[in-house]
Scaffold this motif. Structure first.
Motif, mmCIF file in Angstrom:
data_model
loop_
_atom_site.group_PDB
_atom_site.id
_atom_site.type_symbol
_atom_site.label_atom_id
_atom_site.label_comp_id
_atom_site.label_asym_id
_atom_site.label_seq_id
_atom_site.Cartn_x
_atom_site.Cartn_y
_atom_site.Cartn_z
ATOM 1 N N MET A 26 -67.987 -37.013 79.437
ATOM 2 C CA MET A 26 -67.212 -38.240 79.605
ATOM 3 C C MET A 26 -66.163 -38.139 80.702
ATOM 4 S SD MET A 26 -66.536 -39.275 75.604
ATOM 5 C CE MET A 26 -65.458 -40.615 76.128
ATOM 6 N N GLN B 281 -66.811 -41.407 82.722
ATOM 7 C CA GLN B 281 -68.058 -42.036 82.328
ATOM 8 C C GLN B 281 -67.752 -42.917 81.115
ATOM 9 O OE1 GLN B 281 -71.103 -41.110 84.015
ATOM 10 N NE2 GLN B 281 -72.009 -42.903 83.019
ATOM 11 N N PHE B 282 -67.580 -44.229 81.352
ATOM 12 C CA PHE B 282 -67.189 -45.138 80.276
ATOM 13 C C PHE B 282 -68.274 -45.247 79.209
ATOM 14 C CE2 PHE B 282 -64.066 -46.522 83.374
ATOM 15 C CZ PHE B 282 -62.972 -46.808 82.582
ATOM 16 N N ASN B 283 -69.527 -45.346 79.659
ATOM 17 C CA ASN B 283 -70.655 -45.416 78.749
ATOM 18 C C ASN B 283 -71.889 -44.931 79.512
ATOM 19 O OD1 ASN B 283 -71.507 -47.701 80.362
ATOM 20 N ND2 ASN B 283 -70.126 -48.978 79.135
ATOM 21 N N GLU B 284 -73.078 -45.179 78.992
ATOM 22 C CA GLU B 284 -74.277 -44.687 79.652
ATOM 23 C C GLU B 284 -74.531 -45.374 80.997
ATOM 24 O OE1 GLU B 284 -77.544 -45.055 77.012
ATOM 25 O OE2 GLU B 284 -77.075 -43.197 75.937
ATOM 26 N N ASN B 285 -73.852 -46.474 81.236
ATOM 27 C CA ASN B 285 -74.124 -47.244 82.454
ATOM 28 C C ASN B 285 -73.053 -47.148 83.513
ATOM 29 O OD1 ASN B 285 -75.113 -49.118 79.890
ATOM 30 N ND2 ASN B 285 -76.654 -48.906 81.495
#
Length: 312
Positions: free
Chosen positions: A245, A265-269
């Motif tokens: 993250m 990395q906020f989320n997978e996208n």
């Protein structure tokens, strides 16, 4: 068979170009090169197997008049069962009275050469609108020099090439971002002296991810820039990723700057990155450092592939 032939032709053409002596433009600088490799190596196109949208902006040497500023918007992805990659880049690059806007289109081939190893070859072609505001050049040695009576504005072709190899934990790439004479060398009114400023630019990148445990990854990497007529310059970098993250990193650019960077990395996208360069060359007395911003958004990703290669 046709797809395999395309792979072979692209790879052979790329290796042939890389082996030749060429002249290239003065290339923009990237501190977060490890997360923006599409900007320096066309073979990276489609390597993450997800459709990736990227925004990149760098303000170099803040406070120095005419300092470089670079903005880039790009998108890339894969097709033909992930065996071919495509990319598109729009950019705006400014340095003093010199400005360049353009577009690059990229095509890359990906060949599985081992259980985990993929060898890629890429080419990019584009157009550049190159401009020099000669009327505003300051402190000319000869104020009435006829070479500065009018500005320069011309569309020029660009051609780039590269090769790239990666596994789940290692990568290495060799590239020439632009293999054509352009920018300053296009000025018919200025011939001697400036040719040397636009000599061959070759980039070599490599990195490795060490899995310390499930929560900590350490990734050392380097970018070596070779320019004809100048000493080698290297970016020596180490990034630490925490729980996939937060990424924290430090770089040393030989003879030029020290760089601190952070990625989230906020989320997978969605990923956001920031880098700050502290100048250590004599230019440190005339600027307040350099700032970089990087945004990446990915869609339609292959989860198993992208998770293992999110570090590059």
């Amino acid at each position: 068979m046709k797809v395999k032939k395309i792979h072979i032709y692209l790879l052979v053409a790329t290796i042939s170009f890389v082996g030749n002596k060429v002249f290239a433009q003065t290339e923009p600088m990237y501190s977060q090169y490890m997360y923006n490799m599409l900007g320096i190596n066309s073979a990276y196109a489609g390597n993450r197997e997800a459709t990736s949208f990227n925004f990149y902006q760098r303000n170099q040497w803040v406070g120095l008049a005419g300092a470089p500023k670079t903005t880039s918007i790009s998108v890339d992805g894969a097709f033909k069962d992930k065996n071919l990659g495509w990319g598109l880049q729009l950019y705006d690059d400014r340095l003093g009275v010199e400005k360049a806007d353009g577009m690059n289109m990229m095509l890359a081939t990906h060949i599985q050469v081992s259980e985990n190893g993929i060898l890629s070859g890429g080419l990019n072609m584009g157009l550049m609108n190159y401009r020099i505001d000669l009327l505003n050049v300051q402190d000319r040695y000869t104020p009435n020099d006829p070479a500065f009576y009018s500005n320069f504005n011309k569309w020029l072709p660009s051609l780039g090439l590269g090769i790239y190899y990666n596994t789940n934990q290692f990568y290495a790439g060799l590239s020439i971002p632009n293999a054509l004479k352009s920018r300053l060398t296009a000025l018919d009114i200025i011939r001697s002296g400036l040719q040397k400023l636009n000599s061959t630019h070759i980039f070599f990148t490599t990195g490795y991810v060490f899995n310390i445990n499930s929560d900590v990854k350490i990734k050392p990497s380097t970018l070596i820039k070779a320019v004809e007529g100048a000493p080698l310059e290297a970016d020596l970098n180490t990034n630490v990723w925490l729980r996939d993250m937060i990424g924290l990193g430090f770089s040393y650019r030989t003879g030029d700057a020290m760089v601190a960077m952070a990625e989230l990395q906020f989320n997978e996208n969605l990923r956001i990155g920031y880098a700050y360069d502290i100048t250590i060359s004599p230019l440190k007395y005339y600027n307040n450092g350099s700032h970089e911003l990087l945004f990446r958004y990915e869609v339609g990703k292959n989860r198993s592939k992208v998770k293992s290669t999110r570090y590059f």
